[in-house]
Each structure stands twice: as C-alpha cells, then as structure tokens.
Design a protein around this motif. Structure first.
Motif, PDB file in Angstrom:
ATOM      1  N   ARG A 115      42.527  41.956  34.178  1.00 24.21           N
ATOM      2  CA  ARG A 115      43.380  40.966  34.842  1.00 24.21           C
ATOM      3  C   ARG A 115      44.257  41.670  35.878  1.00 24.21           C
ATOM      4  O   ARG A 115      44.965  42.625  35.564  1.00 24.21           O
ATOM      5  N   THR A 116      44.207  41.206  37.102  1.00 20.07           N
ATOM      6  CA  THR A 116      45.010  41.804  38.156  1.00 20.07           C
ATOM      7  C   THR A 116      46.028  40.798  38.682  1.00 20.07           C
ATOM      8  O   THR A 116      45.911  39.595  38.471  1.00 20.07           O
ATOM      9  N   LEU A 117      47.026  41.308  39.385  1.00 20.53           N
ATOM     10  CA  LEU A 117      48.065  40.484  39.990  1.00 20.53           C
ATOM     11  C   LEU A 117      48.070  40.720  41.495  1.00 20.53           C
ATOM     12  O   LEU A 117      47.495  41.699  41.995  1.00 20.53           O
ATOM     13  N   ASP A 118      48.720  39.833  42.205  1.00 25.14           N
ATOM     14  CA  ASP A 118      48.774  39.935  43.664  1.00 25.14           C
ATOM     15  C   ASP A 118      49.869  40.920  44.075  1.00 25.14           C
ATOM     16  O   ASP A 118      50.911  40.544  44.619  1.00 25.14           O
ATOM     17  N   ILE A 119      49.600  42.194  43.795  1.00 26.89           N
ATOM     18  CA  ILE A 119      50.532  43.271  44.120  1.00 26.89           C
ATOM     19  C   ILE A 119      49.976  44.057  45.298  1.00 26.89           C
ATOM     20  O   ILE A 119      48.808  44.476  45.258  1.00 26.89           O
ATOM     21  N   PRO A 120      50.732  44.267  46.361  1.00 27.52           N
ATOM     22  CA  PRO A 120      50.220  45.006  47.521  1.00 27.52           C
ATOM     23  C   PRO A 120      49.654  46.370  47.129  1.00 27.52           C
ATOM     24  O   PRO A 120      50.317  47.152  46.446  1.00 27.52           O
ATOM     25  N   GLY A 121      48.416  46.629  47.529  1.00 30.26           N
ATOM     26  CA  GLY A 121      47.781  47.921  47.298  1.00 30.26           C
ATOM     27  C   GLY A 121      47.107  48.075  45.956  1.00 30.26           C
ATOM     28  O   GLY A 121      46.391  49.062  45.741  1.00 30.26           O
ATOM     29  N   LEU A 122      47.289  47.112  45.053  1.00 33.48           N
ATOM     30  CA  LEU A 122      46.715  47.258  43.708  1.00 33.48           C
ATOM     31  C   LEU A 122      45.191  47.286  43.749  1.00 33.48           C
ATOM     32  O   LEU A 122      44.549  48.150  43.131  1.00 33.48           O
ATOM     33  N   ALA A 123      44.591  46.346  44.473  1.00 32.61           N
ATOM     34  CA  ALA A 123      43.122  46.260  44.520  1.00 32.61           C
ATOM     35  C   ALA A 123      42.500  47.498  45.147  1.00 32.61           C
ATOM     36  O   ALA A 123      41.386  47.896  44.800  1.00 32.61           O
ATOM     37  N   GLU A 124      43.222  48.120  46.080  1.00 33.25           N
ATOM     38  CA  GLU A 124      42.663  49.279  46.789  1.00 33.25           C
ATOM     39  C   GLU A 124      42.849  50.592  46.031  1.00 33.25           C
ATOM     40  O   GLU A 124      42.039  51.514  46.157  1.00 33.25           O
ATOM     41  N   HIS A 125      43.922  50.711  45.247  1.00 34.29           N
ATOM     42  CA  HIS A 125      44.271  52.025  44.698  1.00 34.29           C
ATOM     43  C   HIS A 125      44.278  52.131  43.171  1.00 34.29           C
ATOM     44  O   HIS A 125      44.241  53.244  42.642  1.00 34.29           O
ATOM     45  N   ALA A 126      44.332  51.005  42.462  1.00 33.65           N
ATOM     46  CA  ALA A 126      44.419  51.086  40.997  1.00 33.65           C
ATOM     47  C   ALA A 126      43.067  51.398  40.374  1.00 33.65           C
ATOM     48  O   ALA A 126      42.019  50.996  40.881  1.00 33.65           O
ATOM     49  N   LEU A 127      43.095  52.116  39.256  1.00 28.24           N
ATOM     50  CA  LEU A 127      41.898  52.428  38.485  1.00 28.24           C
ATOM     51  C   LEU A 127      41.906  51.593  37.207  1.00 28.24           C
ATOM     52  O   LEU A 127      42.966  51.339  36.625  1.00 28.24           O
ATOM     53  N   GLY A 128      40.737  51.171  36.760  1.00 31.70           N
ATOM     54  CA  GLY A 128      40.632  50.375  35.542  1.00 31.70           C
ATOM     55  C   GLY A 128      40.175  51.210  34.359  1.00 31.70           C
ATOM     56  O   GLY A 128      39.816  52.382  34.491  1.00 31.70           O
TER      57      GLY A 128
END
Length: 452
Positions: A115-128
């Motif tokens: 589950r992700t949130l609309d946080i700037p840069g999360l989709a580009e830089h976070a690891l799951g």
C-alpha cells in the motif's frame, strides 16, 4: 460430460492450500483443477526479512508448487481481469501473451500489494519488501551502500549511504529493520575504513505504538529491544518527501538517506477492481462462506477479501495474515466441494493461534495462544512455528540448515549485482499497472469468443 472446471487465482497461502485440499478430497474424474500464478513456488512471506538479511537463501522460502501439487494444471501467469457474467478470466502469461481461461467455480486468492500513499518521490525512490525479488534486491542494496560508503572520501555521501530508514512499525517493518541491522553491524568488522557508529537504522511509523497487535507490554518489549541495538524508532511520525539522497519527515527533520524501505501496510490486489463488485476498504466483500454475493460460482479469500471474522463479532473482518489465508484456503475448498455435490456451504470460523515476531539472533517476542514470551523462549516458539508452517520436508530441512549455518559460520556479505543499474520501483516488482479495466476485460473475452 466434461468435468466441472475449478480455477484458482493466486499461488500464495490461500490459493495453494485450497488446491492441496481439493486434490485430496476430489474424486479422480470429479473436477479439473487449474491454478494460475506467475511463479512456480509458494512464497513463505513471514521469513522474507531473513532472506533480505542473508540468514536464509531465497530457495528456503520458495516452496515448489510442483513438489506438492500432482493433479493441478499450473498456468505460469497472472490474472489481469475477470468477467463473472461470461465466467472467464483473462490471464497474462509470463511471456506477456494474453489468454482467456473459462471456469465453472472460481477461487480468487490474488493476495495483496504494498500500500502506497501520495508522497512526493515515494514511487520513484522507495523499496518494497513484498516479493522474493524485492528481498534479494534489498540485500544487494544494503551491502552496496556499505561498499560505496567505505570507498568515498565525501563525508556527506558516506552519511547518506549509511542511514537506512524503514517506514512501517508492523511485523514486516520491524522484522526487516531488526534483521538487516544485525548484518550491517556484523559486516562493519569487514570494513576497516568505516566507523560502525555511522551505520544508522531508523523505523518510522505514524501509529503511537509499535506492533499494536501484540498488546501494550510485548509492543513495549519489542521497542526496547530495537532501541537497545541502536535502532532509532520514531512513532507518530510519517514521511513527507523522498528524494534520491535525503528523506523529509513530518516532524521537520531532513535526514541524509539513500535507502528507504516502505512496509506501511498492504492493499488488495488491483485484480479486485476489474470485477466491478462491492468492496470494503479495497477488499472484495464476501459472505461468511467466502462466496461473492451476486457472482455465481465465485469465492474470494485471503488478503484480497473482506472475510467476516465471526470470532470477533459483528462487522469485524479477518486481518490479512498467513494464518487466516491458510485456514480460509481449506474452508473454501470444502465449500467448493459442497457446491459441486449439492450440499450446504459452511461459514468460516477460526481460533487464533497467536503471533510470533523474530527479531534475529536471540531476540523475539511471541504470543502463542495468548501467552506472552520474550527472548529465547519466544525465539524457540517463533522458529518452531515457521518450521511447522513450511509445507514440504525439503523446505523445513533447508531452512533449519540455513539457520544453523548462519549461526555457526556467519555471512560473507556478498552482493550478486541483482538489477544493479535498473530502477527498483514498487510497480515494476509487483506489476501493479498490469491490470485491465472492466470494459477491457469484456472486450478481451468477446474477442476470444469470436476467435474460437
């Protein structure tokens, strides 16, 4: 007459347990079982943090489907849409070929995604930390940061490479931070140019308590264990922005960091959105028998279904845990058989066996059957439970051997270069953008009918 076709979507705990039970209880020519899953293994998700830490090899938690399923036809691909009116599923094979698969009885167990949130840069830089590939990548990533930090003369770069932030204070996040912190602490001895005190692990969660499901006392015990190891834990705090070399928190801090692991909950598989059916917080609404209302011959279970929790009372739904998924798989298999044989369906009722949290080494907290344990007794219960839950003897032996080898010989902290120059985006590892809209599903089904 052609035997009824039972189609199971998903090779996780729920889907595989359902297929196993059907194989045991169906007459030889009573029905045909098909399982659609992109992988040839069932992932034992609770031990994934130990794969990321190198305590276990990936093969230890990847239980071969073909070793346990003898009568089930396995399609190597994922379901990207369901037309319940036509009783057809649209599948994307691992070759990217799109095919349709008809069914008479459908078992939907597609699981969940991060589950992700609309946080700037999360989709580009976070690891799951939801798939085997993500765990393998994360291990490589952490070791690579140690290698790069040891070789740079730039103090600012070294600081950002040696800080690791895990977002999510649930089981996945807590175990991931605890297990990986142990390997970075041990690996520091192999890097004479690094000061071990510069390696920092940080757990961040918006909740006021760590792992609230454990209760106040065990949650506090787990928090004390993490802090005693030097892991910083920030509760009541979330992430505001993620950048390539720093992370901004909602309390105003801006931390140099190049590795952020996102474990802040799960969401039902996007497949559920293709059914155009009623949902509860994104999970498919089902009856207590796990039959989907107004959808003939369709059952749903596991993380993707809001299964009523009759043991907890009115309006409660079962949490998305492996324990529930396995039990629901067996219960759905029995209800599929009952429907085929013209018998009444039975509701899903369970008794909670408790919770176990393995923090690596001698550290653990467990609550088997309501009994609160910490330390070595908790660790013994946790590892005993995991060995019991692994479905094949080979997996049990491999896991136990890995634990013994790691405890006696340690780790070599070798990275394999997995996707070294490719982005590690959540949508690439979890295929979250691969699904069709309800209209596209109907178009594919209609085209397939014309072509046949």
């Amino acid at each position: 007459m052609t035997p009824p076709r039972i189609l199971i979507i998903g090779g996780g705990f729920a889907g595989v347990e359902c297929a196993r039970r059907l194989e045991r209880r169906l007459g030889h020519a009573e029905a045909r079982i098909t399982l659609a899953t992109p992988f040839g293994y069932q992932l034992y998700l609770p031990l994934l943090p130990q794969v990321a830490s190198g305590m276990l090899t990936p093969q230890s938690v990847a239980v071969s489907l073909r070793r346990g399923l003898r009568r089930t036809r396995i399609i190597p691909g994922g379901c990207i849409g369901v037309d319940t009116a036509a009783k057809v599923c649209v599948l994307r094979k691992i070759t990217d070929e799109i095919v349709t698969e008809p069914y008479d009885q459908l078992v939907l167990a597609p699981g969940s995604i991060t589950r992700t949130l609309d946080i700037p840069g999360l989709a580009e830089h976070a690891l799951g930390m939801k798939t085997l590939a993500e765990a393998a990548y994360l291990r490589d990533r952490v070791i690579a940061q140690l290698d790069l930090a040891a070789s740079t003369p730039d103090a600012r770069e070294r600081e950002s490479r040696l800080r690791f932030i895990v977002v999510g204070g649930g089981y996945a996040g807590t175990e991931t931070a605890a297990c990986l912190q142990r390997i970075t602490a041990a690996a520091a001895a192999r890097y004479p140019r690094l000061d071990p005190r510069q390696i920092k692990w940080h757990v961040v969660d918006i909740a006021p308590q760590l792992m609230p499901e454990l209760g106040e006392k065990l949650g506090a015990d787990a928090l004390a264990l993490l802090r005693a190891r030097g892991i910083e834990v920030s509760l009541g705090v979330s992430v505001e922005k993620v950048e390539a070399e720093q992370v901004s928190l909602t309390d105003g801090r801006v931390l140099p960091c190049r590795t952020l692991v996102w474990t802040a909950g799960v969401a039902a598989s996007p497949l559920i959105g293709t059914l155009d059916a009623e949902t509860h917080k994104g999970r498919l609404v089902v009856a207590d028998t796990m039959a989907v209302p107004k959808r003939d011959g369709v059952f749903a279970l596991g993380d993707a279904a809001a299964v009523p929790d009759l043991a907890q009372g009115k309006d409660a739904v079962c949490p998305p845990t492996a324990q529930h998924a396995q039990r629901q798989g067996r219960a759905v298999a029995d209800n599929v058989l009952a429907r085929l044989r013209g018998r009444s369906l039975r509701p899903y009722v369970h008794r909670d066996l408790g919770l176990v949290v393995d923090l690596g080494g001698k550290d653990a907290v467990s609550k088997p059957l309501g009994i609160q344990l910490t330390g070595l007794p908790a660790q013994a219960v946790a590892r005993g439970y995991h060995l019991m839950a692994l479905r094949t003897g080979v997996a049990k032996v491999r896991t136990l051997t890995n634990w013994l080898l790691n405890a006696t010989a340690g780790d070599d902290y070798v990275r394999i270069g997995f996707q070294a120059r490719s982005p590690a985006r959540l949508r690439d590892f979890e295929f979250t953008d691969a699904y069709l809209t309800p209209e596209q599903v109907r178009e594919h089904v209609a085209a397939s009918a014309i072509g046949s």
